[in-house]
Design a protein around this motif. Structure first.
Motif, short mmCIF file in Angstrom:
data_model
loop_
_atom_site.label_atom_id
_atom_site.label_comp_id
_atom_site.label_asym_id
_atom_site.label_seq_id
_atom_site.Cartn_x
_atom_site.Cartn_y
_atom_site.Cartn_z
N PHE A 171 -52.90 127.37 61.95
CA PHE A 171 -51.70 126.59 61.66
C PHE A 171 -51.41 126.61 60.16
CE2 PHE A 171 -53.04 124.97 65.77
CZ PHE A 171 -51.83 124.85 66.46
N PRO A 172 -50.19 126.22 59.75
CA PRO A 172 -49.82 126.29 58.33
C PRO A 172 -50.57 125.29 57.45
CG PRO A 172 -47.87 126.24 59.76
CD PRO A 172 -49.05 125.90 60.61
N GLU A 173 -50.37 125.46 56.16
CA GLU A 173 -50.99 124.59 55.14
C GLU A 173 -50.52 123.15 55.31
OE1 GLU A 173 -51.44 124.42 50.25
OE2 GLU A 173 -49.87 125.66 51.16
N THR A 174 -51.45 122.22 55.23
CA THR A 174 -51.19 120.77 55.36
C THR A 174 -50.11 120.47 56.40
OG1 THR A 174 -49.66 120.80 53.45
CG2 THR A 174 -51.97 120.23 53.02
N PHE A 175 -50.26 121.07 57.56
CA PHE A 175 -49.23 120.94 58.59
C PHE A 175 -49.12 119.52 59.10
CE2 PHE A 175 -47.74 121.54 63.05
CZ PHE A 175 -46.45 121.96 62.72
N LEU B 61 -54.23 120.03 56.92
CA LEU B 61 -53.71 118.67 56.95
C LEU B 61 -53.85 118.00 55.60
CD1 LEU B 61 -56.18 116.18 58.62
CD2 LEU B 61 -56.85 118.49 58.06
N ASN B 62 -53.05 116.96 55.40
CA ASN B 62 -53.23 116.05 54.29
C ASN B 62 -54.31 115.07 54.71
OD1 ASN B 62 -50.65 116.38 52.34
ND2 ASN B 62 -50.02 116.70 54.46
N GLU B 63 -55.44 115.12 54.06
CA GLU B 63 -56.55 114.22 54.42
C GLU B 63 -56.57 113.02 53.49
OE1 GLU B 63 -61.43 113.95 54.20
OE2 GLU B 63 -60.37 115.71 53.41
N ARG B 64 -56.57 111.83 54.08
CA ARG B 64 -56.68 110.61 53.28
C ARG B 64 -58.14 110.20 53.18
NH1 ARG B 64 -53.10 105.04 53.10
NH2 ARG B 64 -54.34 104.06 51.44
#
Length: 338
Positions: free
Chosen positions: A46-50, A103-106
């Motif tokens: 999948f794409p970057e920080t999807f 993904l954007n990981e928090r």
């Protein structure tokens, strides 16, 4: 006896996120996995920080105006592990598919550009963070470390991953070459900069395939026109959110195995003949017979970084690299001799 041929069916996904809901984007991920499974796919990228979406706002807004959009992204960003990783792991297990997700990981008060590799049994094999956010991205994400610069053994072979302009860091790429990756999973945001970005991306992934002697499966994101208008009503700025898509699969000989996808949504699917790796490396193995380690070598600091450590304790083990053996940083033999 001749070795039996081994093929891997791979897919690169070019799809749009749900800009209003992390759950909506997750639903798109799960549907793409099911769709790919129906077509016999064994690996999907999948794409970057999807998830929940790439921070497109950061490319067109000055930092002083990014606060609300940045906070909203933080609110929607998943933690690892968490419900999102549980759902993707279950989908990977049900499909018997290796899944590479951006993904954007928090992590408490910070966001990271994170890549996850799930094996076909659902196990999370690798969590790595982009080591240096690019340009505008530095206002959004923290920096990763060297603990994720590794390849992992999966059901489809040895898999490594880098995000976007990490591919312009030759030492980061060489770190994965030295790990003998067989399939390299690349992720870009797409819908940025225009055709020139797509053209550069094509050059970059083909060069890595040739230099590493591996397959490259590259996924980029996509934005619909309504989404572009939602990100900014300024028509002059909207142009910066179009183009830049080049979802493709490349062989170790630098050849496209399917027509690259540059417009719209879809899956690029190809069968990888793993024998092509030996065919390429027989002639040029960058980390083997073509290397000159007594002249040129790479030192990697693989331990995870941490803001605190008890006095006298060893460096903390990285959850992201739990499946990889710890390695000591390389030492210059000349410096050691001195």
């Amino acid at each position: 006896m001749a070795e039996m041929k081994r093929f891997v069916r791979a897919a690169a996904a070019q799809i749009a996120p749900d800009l209003d809901s992390a759950d909506g984007t997750l639903a798109r991920v799960l549907e793409a996995i099911r769709d790919a499974a129906r077509q016999g796919v064994q690996l999907i990228v999948f794409p970057e920080t999807f998830v929940p979406y790439y921070p497109y706002f950061s490319f067109i807004q000055p930092p002083v105006l990014q606060g609300p959009a940045h906070l909203l992204l933080m609110e929607r960003a998943p933690t690892v592990p968490g419900p999102l990783t549980d759902a993707v792991a279950a989908a990977a297990r049900e499909a018997g598919m290796v899944v590479v997700l951006g993904l954007n990981e928090r992590d408490h008060g910070s966001l990271y550009n994170t890549q996850l590799i799930f094996d076909a049994d659902g196990q999370l094999l690798l969590k790595r963070r982009k080591i240096t956010p690019t340009y505008h991205e530095r206002m959004v994400w923290g920096q990763g470390d060297g603990s994720g610069l590794t390849a992992v053994d999966t059901r489809v072979g040895r898999v490594g991953a880098l995000a976007c302009w990490e591919h312009y860091n030759p030492l980061a790429r060489y770190a994965l070459m030295a790990e003998h990756e067989e399939i390299h999973c690349a992720q870009f945001p797409g819908s940025l900069v225009g055709p020139i970005f797509a053209e550069q991306m094509g050059v970059t992934i083909r060069h890595h395939a040739l230099e590493s002697g591996c397959f490259v499966v590259n996924a980029t994101g996509w934005l619909h026109e309504a989404q572009i208008r939602a990100i900014t009503p300024d028509e002059k700025l909207q142009g910066a959110l179009r183009g830049g898509c080049h979802t493709a699969i490349v062989s170790p000989e630098g050849k496209y195995l399917a027509e690259p996808l540059t417009e719209g949504e879809g899956l690029v699917i190809a069968d990888l003949d793993m024998a092509l790796i030996s065919k390429r490396k027989r002639m040029m193995d960058s980390v083997g017979h073509y290397a000159r380690p007594e002249l040129l070598s790479l030192a990697i600091r693989r331990e995870a970084t941490a803001t605190t450590r008890a006095w006298g304790d060893a460096a903390p083990a990285s959850p992201a690299a739990a499946s990889s053996p710890a390695t000591e940083p390389s030492v210059d033999p000349l410096r050691r001799a001195a």
